[in-house]
Scaffold this motif. Structure first.
Motif, PDB file in Angstrom:
ATOM      1  N   ALA A   1      -6.446 -18.394  -3.355  1.00 54.33           N
ATOM      2  CA  ALA A   1      -6.367 -17.951  -1.956  1.00 54.33           C
ATOM      3  C   ALA A   1      -5.726 -16.568  -1.865  1.00 54.33           C
ATOM      4  N   LEU A   2      -4.655 -16.341  -2.644  1.00 55.33           N
ATOM      5  CA  LEU A   2      -4.006 -15.030  -2.661  1.00 55.33           C
ATOM      6  C   LEU A   2      -4.934 -13.993  -3.292  1.00 55.33           C
ATOM      7  N   GLY A   3      -5.730 -14.443  -4.270  1.00 54.68           N
ATOM      8  CA  GLY A   3      -6.685 -13.559  -4.920  1.00 54.68           C
ATOM      9  C   GLY A   3      -7.760 -13.043  -3.982  1.00 54.68           C
ATOM     10  N   LYS A   4      -7.995 -13.748  -2.885  1.00 53.61           N
ATOM     11  CA  LYS A   4      -8.960 -13.280  -1.890  1.00 53.61           C
ATOM     12  C   LYS A   4      -8.406 -12.116  -1.071  1.00 53.61           C
ATOM     13  N   LEU A   5      -7.078 -11.922  -1.114  1.00 47.96           N
ATOM     14  CA  LEU A   5      -6.436 -10.817  -0.406  1.00 47.96           C
ATOM     15  C   LEU A   5      -6.082  -9.674  -1.346  1.00 47.96           C
ATOM     16  N   ILE A   6      -5.572 -10.027  -2.540  1.00 41.55           N
ATOM     17  CA  ILE A   6      -5.052  -9.038  -3.480  1.00 41.55           C
ATOM     18  C   ILE A   6      -5.678  -9.247  -4.852  1.00 41.55           C
ATOM     19  N   SER A   7      -6.222  -8.182  -5.421  1.00 40.78           N
ATOM     20  CA  SER A   7      -6.771  -8.296  -6.782  1.00 40.78           C
ATOM     21  C   SER A   7      -5.722  -7.978  -7.835  1.00 40.78           C
ATOM     22  N   GLY A   8      -4.731  -7.170  -7.473  1.00 39.53           N
ATOM     23  CA  GLY A   8      -3.688  -6.856  -8.430  1.00 39.53           C
ATOM     24  C   GLY A   8      -2.636  -5.923  -7.861  1.00 39.53           C
ATOM     25  N   ILE A   9      -1.488  -5.881  -8.512  1.00 41.52           N
ATOM     26  CA  ILE A   9      -0.385  -5.006  -8.110  1.00 41.52           C
ATOM     27  C   ILE A   9       0.203  -4.364  -9.364  1.00 41.52           C
ATOM     28  N   GLN A  10       0.455  -3.062  -9.297  1.00 37.52           N
ATOM     29  CA  GLN A  10       1.143  -2.368 -10.375  1.00 37.52           C
ATOM     30  C   GLN A  10       2.464  -1.813  -9.854  1.00 37.52           C
ATOM     31  N   LEU A  11       3.518  -2.049 -10.608  1.00 37.52           N
ATOM     32  CA  LEU A  11       4.850  -1.580 -10.232  1.00 37.52           C
ATOM     33  C   LEU A  11       5.413  -0.729 -11.357  1.00 37.52           C
ATOM     34  N   GLN A  12       6.191   0.295 -10.979  1.00 39.47           N
ATOM     35  CA  GLN A  12       6.905   1.105 -11.955  1.00 39.47           C
ATOM     36  C   GLN A  12       8.282   1.417 -11.385  1.00 39.47           C
ATOM     37  N   GLY A  13       9.249   1.607 -12.272  1.00 41.86           N
ATOM     38  CA  GLY A  13      10.566   1.978 -11.796  1.00 41.86           C
ATOM     39  C   GLY A  13      11.563   2.114 -12.916  1.00 41.86           C
ATOM     40  N   SER A  14      12.819   2.225 -12.520  1.00 40.63           N
ATOM     41  CA  SER A  14      13.940   2.234 -13.464  1.00 40.63           C
ATOM     42  C   SER A  14      15.036   1.386 -12.851  1.00 40.63           C
ATOM     43  N   GLY A  15      16.027   2.025 -12.197  1.00 43.68           N
ATOM     44  CA  GLY A  15      17.068   1.237 -11.529  1.00 43.68           C
ATOM     45  C   GLY A  15      16.595   0.567 -10.255  1.00 43.68           C
ATOM     46  N   THR A  16      15.528   1.094  -9.671  1.00 37.19           N
ATOM     47  CA  THR A  16      14.899   0.506  -8.486  1.00 37.19           C
ATOM     48  C   THR A  16      13.385   0.580  -8.664  1.00 37.19           C
TER      49      THR A  16
ATOM     50  N   LEU B   1      -0.998  -1.270  -4.706  1.00 37.28           N
ATOM     51  CA  LEU B   1      -1.516  -2.554  -4.247  1.00 37.28           C
ATOM     52  C   LEU B   1      -3.026  -2.459  -4.127  1.00 37.28           C
ATOM     53  N   ASN B   2      -3.727  -3.226  -4.957  1.00 34.76           N
ATOM     54  CA  ASN B   2      -5.183  -3.242  -4.935  1.00 34.76           C
ATOM     55  C   ASN B   2      -5.667  -4.452  -4.145  1.00 34.76           C
ATOM     56  N   ALA B   3      -6.265  -4.197  -2.993  1.00 33.30           N
ATOM     57  CA  ALA B   3      -6.777  -5.281  -2.171  1.00 33.30           C
ATOM     58  C   ALA B   3      -8.098  -5.781  -2.737  1.00 33.30           C
ATOM     59  N   ALA B   4      -8.390  -7.042  -2.489  1.00 31.00           N
ATOM     60  CA  ALA B   4      -9.650  -7.622  -2.960  1.00 31.00           C
ATOM     61  C   ALA B   4     -10.848  -6.912  -2.338  1.00 31.00           C
ATOM     62  N   SER B   5     -10.645  -6.300  -1.179  1.00 30.28           N
ATOM     63  CA  SER B   5     -11.716  -5.578  -0.485  1.00 30.28           C
ATOM     64  C   SER B   5     -12.076  -4.264  -1.166  1.00 30.28           C
TER      65      SER B   5
END
Length: 199
Positions: A148-163, A169-173
């Protein structure tokens, strides 16, 4: 039976690997009750050549929620708590979604809360993970566990260090939202003015 047992062992190994990765990244994040900063957001919509850009400030209280204040191209405020999403334009409420009435709202608000507050451990309940840690810097790639969540979001990439410094945010659309967070500061508690944002 052997193939089933092997599959379960493989899944258990993957879950353990994800858990170690999340803990490693979490150990790199600043443990502060309140985080402030500025953001630049670019949203690329399918079929639209020019990305929609906005800039503003954000406030994270790890107990109460997230305040996302866009200043340009026009002012608006998004408040995300674990059970509600509220969007305002000035004093006018443009959208109010409650997790009590819509279970998916609780999932989405929890996801946004976890993303912006840097609660990567909570993300592990919703996503499979792949990533790396190099010195103070880390990267994390997330794919939804739930269909169900996959129908909204295909994937997320995060980068950081201390924060958390960058979110894609890649939407399924096919729409892609990229957020860069900078000039980040921390505080032990909200000011009275900041507390009013959550009332």
């Amino acid at each position: 039976m052997k193939s089933l047992f092997f599959g379960l062992c493989l899944l258990a190994g993957m879950a353990h690997a994800d858990d170690v990765l999340f803990k490693n990244i979490q150990s790199k994040l600043i443990d502060a009750p309140v985080i402030h900063g500025q953001f630049t957001q670019a949203r690329q919509l399918v079929g639209v050549k020019k990305p929609l850009t906005s800039t503003g400030s954000f406030l994270v209280d790890k107990q109460r929620g997230v305040i996302w204040k866009a200043e340009k191209p026009f002012p608006s405020t998004l408040r995300v708590t674990r059970g509600e999403i509220l969007q305002k334009n000035g004093d006018q409420v443009m959208m109010k979604l409650s997790g009590d009435k819509e279970p998916t709202v609780k999932t989405v608000s929890g996801l946004l809360f976890s993303l912006f507050s840097g609660d990567v451990g909570a993300l592990g309940r919703l996503f499979n993970a792949d990533g790396s840690v190099t010195g103070k810097n880390w990267k994390l790639s997330l794919t939804p566990k739930d269909a169900a969540l996959g129908k909204l979001i295909s994937g997320i990439q995060l980068q950081g260090s201390g924060t958390v410094e960058h979110i894609q945010l890649n939407a399924a659309s096919g729409d892609v939202t990229q957020i860069d967070m900078h000039d980040v500061t921390t505080a032990p508690a909200l000011t009275p003015t900041e507390s009013a944002y959550f009332e």
